[in-house]
Motif scaffolding. Structure first.
Motif, short mmCIF file in Angstrom:
data_model
loop_
_atom_site.label_atom_id
_atom_site.label_comp_id
_atom_site.label_asym_id
_atom_site.label_seq_id
_atom_site.Cartn_x
_atom_site.Cartn_y
_atom_site.Cartn_z
N GLU A 1 15.44 22.39 19.92
CA GLU A 1 14.10 22.21 19.45
C GLU A 1 13.63 21.13 19.75
N ASN A 2 14.12 19.62 19.97
CA ASN A 2 13.23 19.04 19.98
C ASN A 2 13.49 18.66 21.24
N LEU A 3 14.74 18.65 22.04
CA LEU A 3 14.46 18.94 24.09
C LEU A 3 15.51 17.21 23.51
N THR A 4 16.46 17.28 23.04
CA THR A 4 17.06 16.54 23.21
C THR A 4 18.02 15.85 22.97
N LEU A 5 19.00 15.59 24.01
CA LEU A 5 20.24 15.00 23.67
C LEU A 5 20.83 13.42 23.06
N THR A 6 21.62 13.18 21.99
CA THR A 6 21.25 12.49 21.46
C THR A 6 23.02 11.87 21.79
N ILE A 7 23.94 10.33 22.13
CA ILE A 7 25.27 10.10 22.50
C ILE A 7 25.13 8.75 22.32
N VAL A 8 26.17 8.91 20.39
CA VAL A 8 26.06 7.68 19.93
C VAL A 8 27.80 7.12 20.11
N SER A 9 27.67 5.81 20.96
CA SER A 9 29.03 5.40 20.64
C SER A 9 29.21 4.60 19.53
N GLU A 10 30.27 3.46 19.76
CA GLU A 10 30.25 2.41 18.70
C GLU A 10 31.57 1.70 19.59
N HIS A 11 31.51 0.13 19.84
CA HIS A 11 32.03 -0.55 21.20
C HIS A 11 32.35 -1.82 20.21
N ALA A 12 33.73 -2.31 20.76
CA ALA A 12 34.25 -3.62 19.73
C ALA A 12 34.14 -4.69 20.73
N ALA A 13 32.52 -4.84 20.60
CA ALA A 13 32.05 -6.18 21.06
C ALA A 13 30.63 -6.41 20.65
N ASP A 14 29.68 -7.03 20.73
CA ASP A 14 28.41 -7.70 19.86
C ASP A 14 27.75 -6.83 20.36
N VAL A 15 26.50 -7.23 20.16
CA VAL A 15 24.98 -6.66 20.77
C VAL A 15 24.80 -7.21 22.12
N ASP A 16 24.79 -8.54 22.06
CA ASP A 16 24.44 -9.06 23.28
C ASP A 16 25.35 -8.85 24.49
N ARG A 17 26.43 -9.00 23.91
CA ARG A 17 27.88 -8.31 24.65
C ARG A 17 27.54 -7.38 25.75
N VAL A 18 27.19 -6.25 24.38
CA VAL A 18 26.89 -4.77 24.80
C VAL A 18 25.58 -4.52 26.24
N TRP A 19 24.84 -5.20 25.72
CA TRP A 19 23.95 -5.91 26.40
C TRP A 19 23.74 -5.65 28.02
N GLN A 20 24.43 -7.13 27.67
CA GLN A 20 24.85 -7.62 29.60
C GLN A 20 25.63 -6.25 30.35
N ILE A 21 25.95 -5.40 30.36
CA ILE A 21 26.81 -3.97 30.42
C ILE A 21 25.79 -2.69 30.74
N TRP A 22 24.25 -2.84 30.60
CA TRP A 22 23.53 -2.08 30.74
C TRP A 22 22.31 -3.33 31.94
#
Length: 157
Positions: free
Chosen positions: A8-29
């Motif tokens: 209906e809203n033309l979206t796909l949402t994927i949520v995951s959780e990771h054992a690292a802080d936000v700064d570290r997860v930012w690095q993988i992007w």
């Protein structure tokens, strides 16, 4: 990890959780060499030829299939709020070109701290219901889940 397709809203949402802080997860992007380690399912690894995670930045990549076939893709970075979120337009491309070969999608990536972990939410918006269904038939949801399943290994180093 969870995923939710909302026609209906033309979206796909994927949520995951990771054992690292936000700064570290930012690095993988942010780091194309780390991004290559998880973007794309294990049988279709990505190679980033260009990657600039800044507003107006471009990314150009290809994924290589099990038989050596290549599928090109590109991003145009629309907004960036390091290390919390960014938005990009995403499309397929002919080899070596950043020219859309189909409709494009828009994705919003959000990183938020949850205790000592990071919750990553990716909301992809499609051009039409037909576009959503086409990419679903191509295995996008499953491919994203497989790709994101590789993140913890990258974070562990």
């Amino acid at each position: 990890m969870s995923s939710h397709k909302d026609p209906e809203n033309l979206t796909l949402t994927i949520v995951s959780e990771h054992a690292a802080d936000v700064d570290r997860v930012w690095q993988i992007w942010e780091d194309p060499r780390q991004l290559e380690q998880w973007w794309g399912p294990p049988t279709w690894p990505a190679t980033f030829e260009e990657h600039s995670l800044v507003p107006g930045g471009r990314s150009r990549y290809y994924m290589t299939g099990p038989e050596g076939e290549k599928a090109g893709g590109w991003w145009t970075i629309l907004t960036v709020d390091p290390p919390r979120s960014f938005e990009f337009e995403d499309g397929f491309a002919d080899e070596g070109e950043a020219t859309p070969t189909t409709d494009t999608t828009r994705a919003v990536v959000t990183l938020e701290p949850v205790d000592s972990r990071t919750r990553m939410t990716i909301v992809t918006t499609f051009a039409s219901l037909e576009h959503l269904e086409l990419l679903a038939q191509m295995g996008m949801e499953e491919g994203m889940r497989e790709a994101m399943g590789q993140i913890d290994g990258v974070l562990a180093g």
